[in-house]
Design a protein around this motif. Structure first.
Motif, PDB file in Angstrom:
ATOM      1  N   ASP A 140     -28.294  11.580  40.696  1.00 30.45           N
ATOM      2  CA  ASP A 140     -28.886  12.006  39.653  1.00 30.45           C
ATOM      3  C   ASP A 140     -29.397  13.457  39.597  1.00 30.45           C
ATOM      4  O   ASP A 140     -29.394  14.218  38.689  1.00 30.45           O
ATOM      5  N   VAL A 141     -30.049  13.827  40.880  1.00 29.20           N
ATOM      6  CA  VAL A 141     -30.546  15.087  40.845  1.00 29.20           C
ATOM      7  C   VAL A 141     -30.487  15.578  42.370  1.00 29.20           C
ATOM      8  O   VAL A 141     -30.699  14.856  43.056  1.00 29.20           O
ATOM      9  N   THR A 273     -28.166  18.868  38.424  1.00 26.03           N
ATOM     10  CA  THR A 273     -27.989  17.643  37.788  1.00 26.03           C
ATOM     11  C   THR A 273     -26.470  17.737  37.412  1.00 26.03           C
ATOM     12  O   THR A 273     -26.022  18.838  36.812  1.00 26.03           O
ATOM     13  N   LEU A 277     -25.283  13.933  33.007  1.00 23.62           N
ATOM     14  CA  LEU A 277     -26.606  13.211  33.041  1.00 23.62           C
ATOM     15  C   LEU A 277     -27.477  13.698  31.911  1.00 23.62           C
ATOM     16  O   LEU A 277     -28.439  13.047  31.552  1.00 23.62           O
ATOM     17  N   MET A 279     -30.986  15.830  31.198  1.00 21.69           N
ATOM     18  CA  MET A 279     -32.268  15.502  31.675  1.00 21.69           C
ATOM     19  C   MET A 279     -32.713  14.059  31.012  1.00 21.69           C
ATOM     20  O   MET A 279     -33.441  14.138  29.948  1.00 21.69           O
ATOM     21  N   VAL A 283     -35.142  11.767  35.530  1.00 22.23           N
ATOM     22  CA  VAL A 283     -35.083  13.295  36.082  1.00 22.23           C
ATOM     23  C   VAL A 283     -36.304  14.118  35.454  1.00 22.23           C
ATOM     24  O   VAL A 283     -36.920  14.839  36.281  1.00 22.23           O
TER      25      VAL A 283
END
Length: 296
Positions: A140-141, A273, A277, A279, A283
């Motif tokens: 995800d990050v 990212t 996805l 923010m 996240v």
């Protein structure tokens, strides 16, 4: 057929490049996934994916479906995120990637407070000193430390700046002498960071805008900043360290700055990212805690 679920499955197959990997991510069998895509193609009256034993590729119709379905799914995700945010809920599974040293020195101390704040959140933290493929890894990050990031489909947000300075142990400097000017570095034993852009070329910025470029051939090269720090503390030479690695050792006198008026360019700390996805609440919460940790 649940159209949204099939869209999500199709996008995961394309992004992972494999029915098997996509099925593992989604928690279903490859056979079931294959049947779902076959039903989708039959309902559309066209082929979306061409498959051989060695490769898989999108047809023109498949590319159109992938692009349009992605927009629909992103819109649904944004609506769901706004609702969850409005309710103050941060839940689900957050997958984070960072370098080993940053993970141990910065992320590890902040994680207990973060996890206490969001008990419904599941977290997977992967530490790797090499840049990983976010989509391939399903992250995800990713926290990356670079002077700049190349253009890509990923979204990079600058969340901080670090300092990159030159260090050695007091005992080493007492033994061989302290460099007085940047050019003296070439006469010393240099410990280099294998994955750094400046492994063999140090561009140093000093007083009054002065710049000196040093071409070096470090006899010792390591791929982890914490190992490099420990070698410097043990008196094995001179090297560069980011501030989040050097701060504690410098504070207790185990390391001292060499040529304190000179530094390497300050790399940026980016939170990266995948654009699909954006923010979301998970996240956003993680980066809020990380920014706070970087300010302390």
């Amino acid at each position: 057929m649940d159209k949204l679920s099939v869209m999500q499955a199709f996008r995961r197959i394309v992004e992972r490049g494999s029915f098997a990997r996509a099925a593992a991510d989604l928690g279903v069998s490859p056979a079931l996934l294959s049947r779902e895509i076959k039903l989708l193609e039959e309902s559309l009256g066209t082929t979306l994916l061409t498959r051989t034993t060695r490769a898989m590729s999108l047809t023109d119709a498949g590319r159109l479906f992938y692009d349009q379905a992605g927009g629909i799914l992103d819109a649904v995700t944004r609506v769901e995120t706004r609702i969850r945010d409005g309710a103050g809920a941060v839940r689900g599974h957050l997958k984070v990637n960072a370098s080993s040293s940053f993970g141990q020195m910065v992320l590890a101390p902040m994680l207990p407070g973060f996890l206490d704040a969001y008990p419904d959140l599941r977290l997977s933290l992967s530490l790797d000193d090499r840049v990983v493929d976010m989509v391939e890894g399903g992250f995800d990050v990713s926290v990356r430390i670079r002077p700049t990031l190349p253009d890509s489909a990923l979204v990079a947000r600058r969340i901080g700046t670090m300092r990159q300075r030159i260090f050695a142990a007091p005992a080493y400097l007492r033994s061989v002498g302290r460099p007085e000017v940047p050019q003296d570095i070439g006469q010393h034993r240099v410990v280099g960071f294998l994955l750094a852009d400046h492994l063999t070329t140090w561009t140093l910025h000093g007083p009054a805008g002065a710049t000196v470029v040093l071409d070096l051939d470090p006899p010792v090269r390591v791929g982890n900043s914490l190992v490099l720090r420990d070698l410097l503390i043990a008196g094995q030479g001179i090297g560069t360290l980011p501030d989040f690695v050097s701060n504690e050792a410098e504070a207790r006198g185990a390391l001292v700055r060499v040529l304190p008026e000179w530094e390497l360019p300050a790399p940026e700390i980016f939170a990266v990212t995948a654009s699909r996805l954006g923010m979301d609440a998970r996240v956003t919460a993680f980066l809020d805690h990380l920014r706070a940790a970087l300010r302390t």
